[in-house]
Design a protein around this motif. Structure first.
Motif, PDB file in Angstrom:
ATOM      1  N   CYS A  20       0.826  -1.212   0.000  1.00  0.00           N
ATOM      2  CA  CYS A  20       0.000   0.000   0.000  1.00  0.00           C
ATOM      3  C   CYS A  20       0.858   1.260   0.000  1.00  0.00           C
ATOM      4  CB  CYS A  20      -0.920   0.001   1.216  1.00  0.00           C
ATOM      5  SG  CYS A  20      -2.201  -1.252   1.166  1.00  0.00           S
ATOM      6  N   ILE A  21       1.954   1.232   0.725  1.00  0.00           N
ATOM      7  CA  ILE A  21       2.835   2.395   0.801  1.00  0.00           C
ATOM      8  C   ILE A  21       3.574   2.606  -0.523  1.00  0.00           C
ATOM      9  CG2 ILE A  21       4.945   3.245   1.915  1.00  0.00           C
ATOM     10  CD1 ILE A  21       3.883   2.031   4.508  1.00  0.00           C
ATOM     11  N   THR A  22       3.907   1.530  -1.203  1.00  0.00           N
ATOM     12  CA  THR A  22       4.650   1.619  -2.459  1.00  0.00           C
ATOM     13  C   THR A  22       3.875   2.390  -3.526  1.00  0.00           C
ATOM     14  OG1 THR A  22       5.750  -0.451  -1.961  1.00  0.00           O
ATOM     15  CG2 THR A  22       5.814   0.254  -4.238  1.00  0.00           C
ATOM     16  N   ILE A  23       2.560   2.329  -3.468  1.00  0.00           N
ATOM     17  CA  ILE A  23       1.732   3.053  -4.433  1.00  0.00           C
ATOM     18  C   ILE A  23       1.983   4.552  -4.369  1.00  0.00           C
ATOM     19  CG2 ILE A  23      -0.689   3.772  -4.710  1.00  0.00           C
ATOM     20  CD1 ILE A  23       0.114   1.329  -6.275  1.00  0.00           C
ATOM     21  N   LEU A  24       2.377   5.052  -3.219  1.00  0.00           N
ATOM     22  CA  LEU A  24       2.617   6.492  -3.091  1.00  0.00           C
ATOM     23  C   LEU A  24       3.793   6.954  -3.956  1.00  0.00           C
ATOM     24  CD1 LEU A  24       2.090   6.892   0.739  1.00  0.00           C
ATOM     25  CD2 LEU A  24       0.503   7.468  -1.088  1.00  0.00           C
ATOM     26  N   GLY A  25       4.602   6.043  -4.434  1.00  0.00           N
ATOM     27  CA  GLY A  25       5.721   6.401  -5.295  1.00  0.00           C
ATOM     28  C   GLY A  25       5.323   6.639  -6.739  1.00  0.00           C
ATOM     29  N   PHE A  26       4.093   6.316  -7.080  1.00  0.00           N
ATOM     30  CA  PHE A  26       3.611   6.476  -8.444  1.00  0.00           C
ATOM     31  C   PHE A  26       2.667   7.669  -8.536  1.00  0.00           C
ATOM     32  CE2 PHE A  26       4.541   1.926  -7.943  1.00  0.00           C
ATOM     33  CZ  PHE A  26       5.504   1.802  -8.922  1.00  0.00           C
ATOM     34  N   GLY A  63       4.777 -12.505  -1.227  1.00  0.00           N
ATOM     35  CA  GLY A  63       4.599 -11.867  -2.528  1.00  0.00           C
ATOM     36  C   GLY A  63       3.146 -11.590  -2.841  1.00  0.00           C
ATOM     37  N   CYS A  64       2.275 -12.519  -2.477  1.00  0.00           N
ATOM     38  CA  CYS A  64       0.854 -12.339  -2.746  1.00  0.00           C
ATOM     39  C   CYS A  64       0.274 -11.219  -1.887  1.00  0.00           C
ATOM     40  CB  CYS A  64       0.111 -13.641  -2.493  1.00  0.00           C
ATOM     41  SG  CYS A  64      -1.576 -13.634  -3.089  1.00  0.00           S
ATOM     42  N   SER A  65       0.667 -11.141  -0.623  1.00  0.00           N
ATOM     43  CA  SER A  65       0.135 -10.077   0.226  1.00  0.00           C
ATOM     44  C   SER A  65       0.703  -8.716  -0.179  1.00  0.00           C
ATOM     45  CB  SER A  65       0.409 -10.359   1.698  1.00  0.00           C
ATOM     46  OG  SER A  65       1.785 -10.397   1.957  1.00  0.00           O
ATOM     47  N   PHE A  66       1.972  -8.666  -0.599  1.00  0.00           N
ATOM     48  CA  PHE A  66       2.531  -7.411  -1.101  1.00  0.00           C
ATOM     49  C   PHE A  66       1.801  -6.979  -2.372  1.00  0.00           C
ATOM     50  CE2 PHE A  66       5.454  -5.033  -3.808  1.00  0.00           C
ATOM     51  CZ  PHE A  66       5.854  -4.021  -2.949  1.00  0.00           C
ATOM     52  N   GLY A  67       1.615  -7.907  -3.295  1.00  0.00           N
ATOM     53  CA  GLY A  67       0.922  -7.594  -4.536  1.00  0.00           C
ATOM     54  C   GLY A  67      -0.533  -7.224  -4.313  1.00  0.00           C
ATOM     55  N   PHE A  68      -1.194  -7.880  -3.357  1.00  0.00           N
ATOM     56  CA  PHE A  68      -2.587  -7.546  -3.078  1.00  0.00           C
ATOM     57  C   PHE A  68      -2.706  -6.129  -2.535  1.00  0.00           C
ATOM     58  CE2 PHE A  68      -6.466  -7.635  -0.455  1.00  0.00           C
ATOM     59  CZ  PHE A  68      -7.379  -7.954  -1.443  1.00  0.00           C
ATOM     60  N   GLY A  69      -1.823  -5.752  -1.622  1.00  0.00           N
ATOM     61  CA  GLY A  69      -1.836  -4.378  -1.115  1.00  0.00           C
ATOM     62  C   GLY A  69      -1.508  -3.370  -2.204  1.00  0.00           C
ATOM     63  N   PHE A  70      -0.558  -3.728  -3.049  1.00  0.00           N
ATOM     64  CA  PHE A  70      -0.148  -2.841  -4.143  1.00  0.00           C
ATOM     65  C   PHE A  70      -1.291  -2.608  -5.117  1.00  0.00           C
ATOM     66  CE2 PHE A  70       1.782  -2.182  -8.330  1.00  0.00           C
ATOM     67  CZ  PHE A  70       2.603  -1.083  -8.065  1.00  0.00           C
ATOM     68  N   ILE A  99     -10.047  -8.667  -8.532  1.00  0.00           N
ATOM     69  CA  ILE A  99      -9.057  -8.155  -9.497  1.00  0.00           C
ATOM     70  C   ILE A  99      -7.682  -8.000  -8.853  1.00  0.00           C
ATOM     71  CG2 ILE A  99      -8.442  -6.196 -10.963  1.00  0.00           C
ATOM     72  CD1 ILE A  99     -11.392  -5.942 -11.674  1.00  0.00           C
ATOM     73  N   PRO A 100      -7.563  -7.361  -7.667  1.00  0.00           N
ATOM     74  CA  PRO A 100      -6.232  -7.294  -7.045  1.00  0.00           C
ATOM     75  C   PRO A 100      -5.684  -8.661  -6.643  1.00  0.00           C
ATOM     76  CG  PRO A 100      -7.641  -5.633  -6.094  1.00  0.00           C
ATOM     77  CD  PRO A 100      -8.504  -6.485  -6.946  1.00  0.00           C
ATOM     78  N   LEU A 101      -6.578  -9.575  -6.225  1.00  0.00           N
ATOM     79  CA  LEU A 101      -6.115 -10.913  -5.862  1.00  0.00           C
ATOM     80  C   LEU A 101      -5.587 -11.663  -7.077  1.00  0.00           C
ATOM     81  CD1 LEU A 101      -5.899 -12.725  -3.385  1.00  0.00           C
ATOM     82  CD2 LEU A 101      -8.110 -13.673  -4.011  1.00  0.00           C
TER      83      LEU A 101
END
Length: 104
Positions: A20-26, A63-70, A99-101
């Motif tokens: 979720c935090i990584t999205i702030l970089g975009f 990886g799945c939980s990171f990608g789901f949050g992302f 969709i995120p899953l």
């Protein structure tokens, strides 16, 4: 119980928050400096799991939980676009969960 709680935090909760935090970089936020901290923390968690000799399937869950949050925080615009017409409001849970899953 303590071991399960610690394992859950390392394999699901912290990677989800990092995604979720990584999205702030975009765009539209453009806080690129955040990515210089979020990815090394994710790699530190992966190294900690390797050091503790936990099972290999934990890498998948991380990886799945990171990608789901992302993708959950990054694809917010899909659910917003479904609110403009009453016919598509029933598709919002699908857009928020499946969709995120699938993408993660």
């Amino acid at each position: 119980m303590y071991k399960f709680k610690q394992k859950f935090i390392y394999t699901a909760f912290i990677p989800f928050l990092l995604g979720c935090i990584t999205i702030l970089g975009f765009a539209p936020f453009n806080l690129t400096l955040i990515n210089f901290f979020s990815f090394p923390i994710l790699l530190f968690i992966l190294l900690k799991i390797k050091k503790n000799n936990l099972e290999i399937k934990n890498y998948f869950f991380i990886g799945c939980s990171f990608g789901f949050g992302f993708f959950l925080c990054g694809n917010y615009w899909i659910s917003i676009s479904l609110t403009h017409d009453e016919i598509f409001k029933s598709l919002i849970p699908i857009a928020l969960i499946f969709i995120p899953l699938y993408l993660s």
